[in-house]
Design a protein around this motif. Sequence first.
Motif, PDB file in Angstrom:
ATOM      1  N   ILE A 479      52.549  40.870 -12.332  1.00 51.82           N
ATOM      2  CA  ILE A 479      53.119  41.205 -13.629  1.00 51.82           C
ATOM      3  C   ILE A 479      52.492  42.505 -14.132  1.00 51.82           C
ATOM      4  CG2 ILE A 479      51.433  39.822 -14.928  1.00 51.82           C
ATOM      5  CD1 ILE A 479      55.154  40.079 -15.816  1.00 51.82           C
ATOM      6  N   ARG A 480      53.320  43.448 -14.538  1.00 57.18           N
ATOM      7  CA  ARG A 480      52.876  44.760 -15.018  1.00 57.18           C
ATOM      8  C   ARG A 480      51.893  45.427 -14.042  1.00 57.18           C
ATOM      9  NH1 ARG A 480      51.124  43.721 -21.208  1.00 57.18           N
ATOM     10  NH2 ARG A 480      49.935  42.102 -20.135  1.00 57.18           N
ATOM     11  N   GLY A 481      52.146  45.243 -12.761  1.00 55.65           N
ATOM     12  CA  GLY A 481      51.309  45.863 -11.740  1.00 55.65           C
ATOM     13  C   GLY A 481      50.048  45.092 -11.412  1.00 55.65           C
ATOM     14  N   HIS A 482      49.807  43.951 -12.078  1.00 57.26           N
ATOM     15  CA  HIS A 482      48.602  43.152 -11.847  1.00 57.26           C
ATOM     16  C   HIS A 482      48.944  41.933 -10.995  1.00 57.26           C
ATOM     17  CE1 HIS A 482      46.504  45.599 -14.763  1.00 57.26           C
ATOM     18  NE2 HIS A 482      47.392  45.302 -15.692  1.00 57.26           N
ATOM     19  N   PRO A 483      48.358  41.796  -9.812  1.00 59.73           N
ATOM     20  CA  PRO A 483      48.628  40.618  -8.979  1.00 59.73           C
ATOM     21  C   PRO A 483      48.206  39.341  -9.701  1.00 59.73           C
ATOM     22  CG  PRO A 483      47.584  42.344  -7.686  1.00 59.73           C
ATOM     23  CD  PRO A 483      47.492  42.772  -9.119  1.00 59.73           C
ATOM     24  N   ARG A 484      49.007  38.292  -9.518  1.00 58.15           N
ATOM     25  CA  ARG A 484      48.709  37.000 -10.143  1.00 58.15           C
ATOM     26  C   ARG A 484      48.655  35.930  -9.059  1.00 58.15           C
ATOM     27  NH1 ARG A 484      45.963  37.650 -13.368  1.00 58.15           N
ATOM     28  NH2 ARG A 484      46.378  35.728 -14.554  1.00 58.15           N
ATOM     29  N   ILE A 485      47.892  34.871  -9.352  1.00 59.99           N
ATOM     30  CA  ILE A 485      47.710  33.777  -8.401  1.00 59.99           C
ATOM     31  C   ILE A 485      47.885  32.462  -9.127  1.00 59.99           C
ATOM     32  CG2 ILE A 485      45.205  33.656  -8.746  1.00 59.99           C
ATOM     33  CD1 ILE A 485      44.940  33.024  -5.751  1.00 59.99           C
ATOM     34  N   LYS A 486      48.446  31.497  -8.453  1.00 59.61           N
ATOM     35  CA  LYS A 486      48.558  30.141  -8.985  1.00 59.61           C
ATOM     36  C   LYS A 486      47.606  29.262  -8.186  1.00 59.61           C
ATOM     37  CE  LYS A 486      50.530  25.867  -9.407  1.00 59.61           C
ATOM     38  NZ  LYS A 486      50.071  24.681  -8.649  1.00 59.61           N
ATOM     39  N   LEU A 487      46.636  28.651  -8.869  1.00 60.96           N
ATOM     40  CA  LEU A 487      45.627  27.834  -8.202  1.00 60.96           C
ATOM     41  C   LEU A 487      46.004  26.362  -8.276  1.00 60.96           C
ATOM     42  CD1 LEU A 487      42.390  29.606  -9.503  1.00 60.96           C
ATOM     43  CD2 LEU A 487      43.622  29.989  -7.353  1.00 60.96           C
ATOM     44  N   SER A 488      45.439  25.590  -7.365  1.00 59.48           N
ATOM     45  CA  SER A 488      45.714  24.162  -7.339  1.00 59.48           C
ATOM     46  C   SER A 488      44.629  23.462  -6.547  1.00 59.48           C
ATOM     47  CB  SER A 488      47.078  23.890  -6.695  1.00 59.48           C
ATOM     48  OG  SER A 488      47.290  22.506  -6.506  1.00 59.48           O
ATOM     49  N   GLN A 489      44.407  22.194  -6.840  1.00 62.03           N
ATOM     50  CA  GLN A 489      43.497  21.394  -6.037  1.00 62.03           C
ATOM     51  C   GLN A 489      44.078  21.137  -4.642  1.00 62.03           C
ATOM     52  OE1 GLN A 489      42.724  17.940  -8.496  1.00 62.03           O
ATOM     53  NE2 GLN A 489      40.947  18.906  -9.439  1.00 62.03           N
ATOM     54  N   GLU A 490      45.409  21.280  -4.532  1.00 59.07           N
ATOM     55  CA  GLU A 490      46.058  21.204  -3.228  1.00 59.07           C
ATOM     56  C   GLU A 490      46.141  22.622  -2.670  1.00 59.07           C
ATOM     57  OE1 GLU A 490      49.687  18.804  -3.027  1.00 59.07           O
ATOM     58  OE2 GLU A 490      49.279  18.204  -5.089  1.00 59.07           O
ATOM     59  N   ILE A 491      45.434  22.879  -1.595  1.00 57.99           N
ATOM     60  CA  ILE A 491      45.387  24.226  -1.027  1.00 57.99           C
ATOM     61  C   ILE A 491      46.788  24.742  -0.710  1.00 57.99           C
ATOM     62  CG2 ILE A 491      44.637  25.585   0.956  1.00 57.99           C
ATOM     63  CD1 ILE A 491      42.450  25.015  -1.019  1.00 57.99           C
ATOM     64  N   SER A 492      47.677  23.840  -0.286  1.00 59.06           N
ATOM     65  CA  SER A 492      49.025  24.265   0.093  1.00 59.06           C
ATOM     66  C   SER A 492      49.797  24.850  -1.075  1.00 59.06           C
ATOM     67  CB  SER A 492      49.807  23.080   0.678  1.00 59.06           C
ATOM     68  OG  SER A 492      49.999  22.071  -0.308  1.00 59.06           O
ATOM     69  N   LYS A 493      49.344  24.564  -2.307  1.00 58.13           N
ATOM     70  CA  LYS A 493      50.063  25.057  -3.484  1.00 58.13           C
ATOM     71  C   LYS A 493      49.440  26.301  -4.100  1.00 58.13           C
ATOM     72  CE  LYS A 493      52.433  20.826  -4.814  1.00 58.13           C
ATOM     73  NZ  LYS A 493      52.814  19.943  -5.940  1.00 58.13           N
ATOM     74  N   VAL A 494      48.386  26.813  -3.493  1.00 53.03           N
ATOM     75  CA  VAL A 494      47.804  28.079  -3.948  1.00 53.03           C
ATOM     76  C   VAL A 494      48.699  29.213  -3.446  1.00 53.03           C
ATOM     77  CG1 VAL A 494      45.817  29.623  -3.797  1.00 53.03           C
ATOM     78  CG2 VAL A 494      45.472  27.141  -3.956  1.00 53.03           C
ATOM     79  N   THR A 495      49.070  30.127  -4.332  1.00 46.41           N
ATOM     80  CA  THR A 495      49.990  31.203  -3.947  1.00 46.41           C
ATOM     81  C   THR A 495      49.229  32.415  -3.411  1.00 46.41           C
ATOM     82  OG1 THR A 495      49.991  32.107  -6.192  1.00 46.41           O
ATOM     83  CG2 THR A 495      51.680  30.482  -5.658  1.00 46.41           C
ATOM     84  N   LEU A 496      49.947  33.250  -2.694  1.00 43.28           N
ATOM     85  CA  LEU A 496      49.392  34.504  -2.179  1.00 43.28           C
ATOM     86  C   LEU A 496      49.783  35.620  -3.146  1.00 43.28           C
ATOM     87  CD1 LEU A 496      50.234  34.096   1.611  1.00 43.28           C
ATOM     88  CD2 LEU A 496      48.112  33.506   0.421  1.00 43.28           C
ATOM     89  N   PRO A 497      48.822  36.275  -3.791  1.00 45.57           N
ATOM     90  CA  PRO A 497      49.126  37.191  -4.888  1.00 45.57           C
ATOM     91  C   PRO A 497      49.646  38.551  -4.418  1.00 45.57           C
ATOM     92  CG  PRO A 497      46.766  37.147  -4.484  1.00 45.57           C
ATOM     93  CD  PRO A 497      47.366  36.115  -3.587  1.00 45.57           C
TER      94      PRO A 497
END
Length: 624
Positions: A479-497
Amino acid sequence: AHLWERMKRKAADGNATGVSSSSTTTPPPGQHSSAVVNNHDGETTAPPSTKRGRVERFDGVQELRRTGSLEFISKHEEERGTVPTDALKPIDAFVTPLLTDLYQLTMSYAYWKCGRHNDRSVFDLFFRKNPFEGEFTIFAGLEEVVRHISSFRFNAGQLEQVRRIMPMCDESFFEWLASIDCSEVTAYALPEGTVCFPRIPLIRLEGPVAVVQLLETTLLALVNFPSLVATNAARMRLAAGPEKTILEFGLRRAQGPDGGISASRYSYIGGCDGTSNVLASVLFGMPVRGTHAHAFVSTFVDMNDIHETLLKNKAEGATEEFVDLKQLVLDTRKELGGTFLETSTGELTAFLAYAGAFPDGFLALVDTYDTIKSGVPNFLIVAYALHKLGYKALGIRLDSGDLAYLSSQTRRMFKQLAERVGVPSFAQFQICASNDINEDTLISLNQQGHEIDTFGIGTNLVTCQSQPALGCVFKLVEIRGHPRIKLSQEISKVTLPGKKEAFRLYNNANTPIVDVLVPIGKTVPEAGVRILCRHPFDQKKRAYVTPSRVLPLHQCVWDRGRLACVFPAIRDIKQYVQQQLQEMRSDHLRLLNPTPYKVSVTDDLYEFLHELWMREAPIPDISL
């Protein structure tokens, strides 16, 4: 039923009225709101005498009337890829900005309310796990995605519906909704039909955050089911074998008309050779196939049920131009004698009637009464009679029973008659089988041994009975040039920013060995240059690769209001799928216990991912 009768009476009395602008109050008879639901072209229609679409209200019951999908196919689309942008519309009339979840609208309003709606964003559409316990997926649905992006705009009638659903919103928000389209959106995607794997973005969208957010649900709907069905068809093709014909017969068992059309279209892309679905064939140019049902056979009782049976004689040296097919069939039955005289006369009459209508395409359903004692012998009687007149029957269809045994016995009977009458081609009559066939059935038939040439697969193909959904997701990565990540206790749900592009690396045998994600702007893989490939979450899993070939996977398909790709013909997409499957290692494709295909990230992306993860993850104070 009573409500339906009341609705029809009100319509007949001329009391049906349009929907008012922001209230549920209906106007007096003869007065109609100008803001009714428009047709799909964005033209405001006149209530209730509109030609193409309208909303009518009967005692609080709202009925939306629309025309079918056919009107949305541009006359200019005969040459694919040359369509003007303003002519691109989804094939399905339901695909409009209103085909979304409410929370997309509420988020857009919140973005707009706080002045963040135009923030430049990047979203990835991807899946986390391959379906059917396999290790590959076929990406499908891209053309419809691009069509939706091209035509995305709220018309007056749709805006009225949003006003009705969200009456608490500022009027200026609806003015903003009326002004937006995808002229500031850019989309990158894998080519349709690509064999793909978890975490690789199927589609990357860049654009104003509120606009892109409004696309999410529709794009997921346009990709999830098509990709699932195409993958299911590809697995059926692998199970049946490349030399067999597979026909999709699932329209009557599909999840509604829309599901049936989509299933036919994407089953063909995945590996089917044709469909029974007439409309799908008309829309997409696929081969259409079909024979007759048990009802057709049961309709006939004896030879008195048919009268006109003259058929043109095409045999070489024929002295008669037309021959009475019924008499010829009776004479042929008598000639063959023995058990051929003990078959069902009603069934024989039905086959005669069908052969008279389609003498060059005669294929009989043979299990209405008894496959071996009646159905197959009756087919052979009619096929032999047709042969005498210069026609060639096609074969039979089995729809019940032990398919391995019945197909083998049928082939034996074909060969026996071929030898007896001296017509070798009779031994090669086609044997088609249906009857709730699925992937396990195909595997079992291969293990048992069978003589089936063509499989007609319906329910288990179009409903994807063994797995009902693929599970694609749509996640913000910048967003606005800044990478974002979604974290989770389930590793499979962590996103690649961040913005990423994907590359497929090949070994010296020209076989794909790994897909690697690279941050935009970083060094991309090159043939002959060694690269470190890392598992995104397991630091111990890493390997060097020196690729002999590097294939960029993403292409720009939509560029700020302009179509940036050519839509391939459906047969070309199907061929592309099969070419890729032939390139893959067989252990990745096997139906039982396949080897996972490697999806990696570069060292740059790995380090950045974990740096951002540490930065964003809250640190608990365990002393409290």
